[in-house]
Design an enzyme around this catalytic site. Structure first.
Site, short mmCIF file in Angstrom:
data_model
loop_
_atom_site.label_atom_id
_atom_site.label_comp_id
_atom_site.label_asym_id
_atom_site.label_seq_id
_atom_site.Cartn_x
_atom_site.Cartn_y
_atom_site.Cartn_z
N LYS A 130 0.86 -1.21 0.00
CA LYS A 130 0.00 0.00 0.00
C LYS A 130 0.88 1.24 0.00
CE LYS A 130 -1.93 1.55 4.03
NZ LYS A 130 -1.71 2.98 4.33
N ASP A 142 3.80 0.57 12.34
CA ASP A 142 2.65 -0.12 11.74
C ASP A 142 2.51 -1.56 12.23
OD1 ASP A 142 2.85 1.53 8.49
OD2 ASP A 142 2.21 2.20 10.46
N ARG A 202 -8.58 -1.21 4.01
CA ARG A 202 -7.79 -0.08 3.50
C ARG A 202 -6.39 -0.57 3.11
NH1 ARG A 202 -7.40 5.10 7.09
NH2 ARG A 202 -5.88 5.39 5.43
#
Ligand code: EPZ
Length: 418
Positions: A24, A309, A401
């Site tokens: 991403k 993350d 997402r």
């Protein structure tokens, strides 16, 4: 099961082989970079996730044509003339902010809705704006939008007070078409910077030093379209490796550039896992046959140190460890959203400001839990695999997402989902 909920009955062992999806955070700035030059671009291994959808909305807003065939993305920017973007996409995600650098680079004008903050923090963009202003941009703060102008961009010596990933990307994008030489001191060193520089170089940019704290750019007159392969997602890979640790599993992840993992293999070994890295084949395998060891203290930090993350997924693993651990979140000011949800599953975690104390020794049990943001949601799914009983997770829209098909990935890793 309703679209945005996921039901998992544990405990189950993660066991199997998986080719990891495209990144991403590598793909998003590459999409922004496409506005630097007119032409037809092709991206391979591009993840099918909602953040990419939102970024493509913005590109179409600007006048681009977009065509997708699975993981291959074709973007035609020859009609991209509009520099005032109102697309709903920008408000929903952070990466729209990198359009500032690329649109100022080629169109010398840009207006985007204010980039969305999110639950993990305020997400200011002062470092982005300061760096772009040093290249000659002028910004105007409007009611709900940010407008920028740059009659012509000139190279500059820019010092970043913090190695911001997004600010490094924005400055790098604009500098490729600025007149003269730009040096970014204190640049972010994340693999996403390295892959963006590789893409820009294929577009004709002159860049050196990416992956180090000093990036040098010689501006050029113009760039051209390019074709590129998006690297695999190091955070998705790390999420599943921590899931294998939590479930006492054995996994092999394919197409993962091992040099993108930083300290992660060392931390996984510290938890008690057996790790093997195959640099040439871009593969990593993990086997977990013992109790999870606690980690006395670990702080999140910029690459190559432990990535923020993966902090939530590590916290979930440490909840099961054979003793107490301490985690400090040093990147974002509100990244412990997952704690109350993990507590519902039996984890004993106490947080104070940026520090979390994880007592360990928890026998996780299934519960009704809610994802409040992307990485916390993924951590809860890993916890559900290890927990005794049924977990129903709400808020899967957050997980989508960044995770293209987490149910499909888990099935390939031997997990049974109802
Ligand atoms: C990128 O966000 C990633 N997002 C984040 O991933 C990741 O957590 C982060 O880098 C750190 O690695 C994308 O690439 C789309 P930063 P970014 O600028 O660029 C402060 C995920 O889950 N800061 O390095 O926004 C900021 O508030 C997401 O995939 C300023 O103060 O991260 C934060 O505390 C979450 N002023 C810190 O720096 C600025 O101008 C790190 O931010 C910019 C940032």
């Amino acid at each position: 099961m309703e679209e945005d909920r996921l039901e998992i009955v544990g405990p189950q062992r993660m066991c199997g082989e998986l080719l990891v999806q495209g990144s991403k955070n590598a793909a998003l700035p590459m999409l922004a970079a496409m506005l630097l030059a007119e032409g037809v671009y092709i991206l391979h291994h591009c993840p099918q996730i909602t953040d990419v959808d939102h970024m493509l909305e913005l590109l179409m807003d600007a006048g681009c044509l977009v065509h997708r065939e699975g993981h291959m993305l074709i973007v035609d920017t020859r009609g991209a003339e509009r520099c005032r973007l109102s697309g709903s996409g920008a408000g929903k995600m952070r990466a729209g902010v990198t359009l500032l650098g690329s649109m100022l680079g080629r169109m010398h004008e840009v207006e985007i809705p204010y980039p969305g903050g999110c639950t993990i923090g305020r997400r200011p963009i002062d470092l982005h704006l300061k760096g772009l202003e040093q290249l000659g941009a002028v910004f105007e703060h409007r009611e709900h939008a940010l407008a920028g102008y740059a009659k012509d961009l000139r190279g500059a010596d820019i010092v970043l007070d913090f190695p911001s990933v997004g600010a490094t990307e924005n400055i790098l994008l604009a500098a490729t078409l600025a007149k003269g030489r730009t040096v970014i001191h204190g640049a972010a060193r994340e693999p996403e910077i390295t892959s963006l520089a590789g893409f820009l170089r294929k577009m004709g940019a002159h860049i050196e030093g990416e992956g180090t704290a000093e990036i040098r750019v010689e501006g050029v007159e113009r760039l051209h379209a390019a074709e590129y392969i998006v690297p695999s997602d190091r955070i998705v890979a790390g999420t599943y490796l921590l899931g294998a640790v939590m479930t006492g599993g054995e996994v092999r992840l394919l197409h993962v550039p091992t040099q993108h993992l930083g300290v992660l293999p060392r931390i996984l070994a510290q938890l008690g896992a057996e790790i093997a890295l195959w640099e040439e084949q871009d593969e990593i395998s993990l086997k977990m046959e013992r109790r999870i060891h606690p980690i006395p203290y670990l702080a999140t930090a910029p690459f190559p140190d432990f990535p923020t993350d993966l902090q939530s997924a590590l916290m979930a693993a440490l909840a099961m460890a054979s003793g107490p651990s301490f985690l400090e979140e040093k990147i974002f000011e509100a990244r412990f959203q997952v704690v109350p949800e993990l507590r519902k599953m039996g984890a004993r975690i106490y947080e104070e400001d940026s520090l979390a104390v994880i007592e360990g020794e928890a026998r996780l049990r299934g519960a009704q839990v809610e994802a409040r943001e992307l990485r916390g949601g993924a951590a809860l799914i890993m916890a559900a695999l290890a927990a005794e009983g049924k977990t129903v997770l709400g808020g899967m829209e957050f997980v989508k997402r960044g995770y293209e098909d987490i149910q499909g990935d888990l099935k390939k890793l031997g997990i049974v989902l109802h």
